[in-house]
Design a protein around this motif. Structure first.
Motif, short mmCIF file in Angstrom:
data_model
loop_
_atom_site.label_atom_id
_atom_site.label_comp_id
_atom_site.label_asym_id
_atom_site.label_seq_id
_atom_site.Cartn_x
_atom_site.Cartn_y
_atom_site.Cartn_z
N GLU A 35 -12.72 80.58 7.53
CA GLU A 35 -12.43 79.56 6.53
C GLU A 35 -11.82 80.16 5.27
N ARG A 87 -18.71 74.17 12.37
CA ARG A 87 -17.46 73.79 11.71
C ARG A 87 -16.27 74.60 12.20
N THR A 88 -16.51 75.83 12.65
CA THR A 88 -15.39 76.77 12.83
C THR A 88 -15.16 77.25 14.26
N ASP A 115 -24.62 76.05 10.92
CA ASP A 115 -23.79 74.99 10.34
C ASP A 115 -22.33 75.43 10.26
N ARG A 116 -22.11 76.68 9.84
CA ARG A 116 -20.74 77.18 9.72
C ARG A 116 -20.08 77.32 11.09
#
Length: 383
Positions: free
Chosen positions: A305, A349-350, A345-346
């Motif tokens: 990110e 997202r990725t 969580d990351r």
């Protein structure tokens, strides 16, 4: 690779199709016909016990219990390990919901521990902090077919008096230090659902080498009966989780191809690991020499990110672009089983998945995947 993105009207990297899944042929038709004509579609047939024996031997286990699906196999493994209502089982939030459902179905509670970014597996540094007086087991998930750090998991379990149940639903023939996953803890559960590398549409298997655990798992999966006992004697409470002969027949046919198919997938995964390394904005899995064989269900990469342009940090935009280039990229798990664990969580997202049927195209065909990622990431990263 440069050029206008296919999603914007450019020429796609690939137009050729990828291998279809599931596969079937004469072996499957013959196996199903034999079961059909035998008149033994369930109890009393020979395909289920043959599958149990062969799957156990292939993984180096003493016992196997074939189940109707992978969720019930995991439930039976937890029962065998002695998990009771009110217990807590430490597990991963980066997994399919069945991991938690199997625990909750027994009246126990999943205790989610964050994962390590470079592995997508339980972070062993965080496990002990989650242990309470109610903890009875650790349930590592070999996600995507990558073995979890079983050295650390087993060490913690041994010191704290806990059972270890492996969720190997995606990890057929994967190994850690030369030993097959599913045999590294007290029990291990596999899935044969339709997306899996070995499939009958549905199905599951529990592996263990302890006789007492085998008896409990077998009894639970067969209405509380005893192995080898009377069909009308129900010594324990149990459910009907049995696999049908039709499922076993399909799996026996697939089992013949599995080692060769896994070899192709591993070579393709190696090619992807090398080819994608160094592409700006993309992070590949951490290497670990203790992993002596990957299950090769999913190859996972992560978007960095910090390198992405502010308006292109949504991985779904990258996936849309990759699919337009002819690469069937997949978003994987977009929500964790427990929110608030920062690494998981990351990753939700990725992380982008490349599934096993793509790997079956072989190592040489992975150059298209590499070229597409390079093309898309060039546009999505900050200049």
């Amino acid at each position: 690779m440069t050029g206008r993105l296919a999603v914007d009207g450019g020429t796609p990297v690939r137009t050729a199709p990828w291998p279809a899944w599931p596969r079937s042929g004469a072996a499957e038709r013959r196996a199903l016909t034999e079961v059909l004509e035998s008149g033994r579609w369930g109890l009393g047939g020979g395909a289920v016990p043959e599958l149990e024996a062969r799957f156990a031997a292939l993984h180096g286990a003493r016992y196997a219990v074939a189940c109707c699906n992978g969720t019930m196999a995991l439930q039976a493994a937890l029962v065998a390990a002695g998990v009771q209502p009110g217990d807590e089982v430490i597990t991963s939030p980066y997994s399919f919901a069945a991991t938690a459902h199997a625990i909750r179905s027994l009246g126990a509670a999943p205790a989610f521990v964050d994962v390590a970014a470079g592995t997508h597996n339980l972070d062993p540094e965080r496990i002990e902090d989650a242990i309470t007086e109610r903890t009875t087991a650790i349930l590592p998930v070999h996600i995507g077919g990558r073995p979890a750090d079983m050295d650390r998991v087993n060490d913690i379990a041994a010191r704290r008096g806990l059972r270890v149940v492996e969720d190997a639903a995606q990890a057929w023939l994967a190994s850690w230090r030369g030993r097959a996953v599913g045999t590294l803890g007290d029990a291990g559960a596999f899935s044969f659902q339709s997306s899996k590398n070995l499939t009958a549409g549905e199905g599951g298997m529990v592996l263990m080498s302890d006789e007492a655990l085998h008896r409990r798992a077998w009894s639970w999966h067969d209405c509380g009966r005893e192995p080898g006992g009377s069909p009308h004697a129900h010594a324990d409470v149990g459910l009907n989780l049995r696999m049908t002969e039709f499922q076993a027949a399909l799996l026996l046919a697939g089992l013949e191809r599995l080692p060769a198919e896994q070899a192709i997938r591993r070579q393709a995964m190696d090619a992807l690991t090398k080819g994608l390394a160094g592409i700006g904005g993309l992070q590949t899995p951490d290497p670990d020499a203790r992993i002596t064989a990957h299950g090769c269900h999913i190859f996972m990469v992560r978007l960095d990110e910090s390198r992405m342009a502010a308006d292109r940090r949504d991985k779904h935009r990258a996936i849309e672009a990759l699919r337009a280039e002819g690469i069937p990229a997949h978003p994987g798990y977009t929500a964790p089983l427990e929110r608030g664990l920062p690494v998981c969580d990351r990753l939700c997202r990725t992380t982008i998945w490349v599934k096993h049927h793509v790997l079956l195209a072989g190592a040489a065909q992975m150059q298209d995947v590499v070229d597409a990622f390079a093309k898309v990431l060039t546009r999505h990263c900050r200049s």
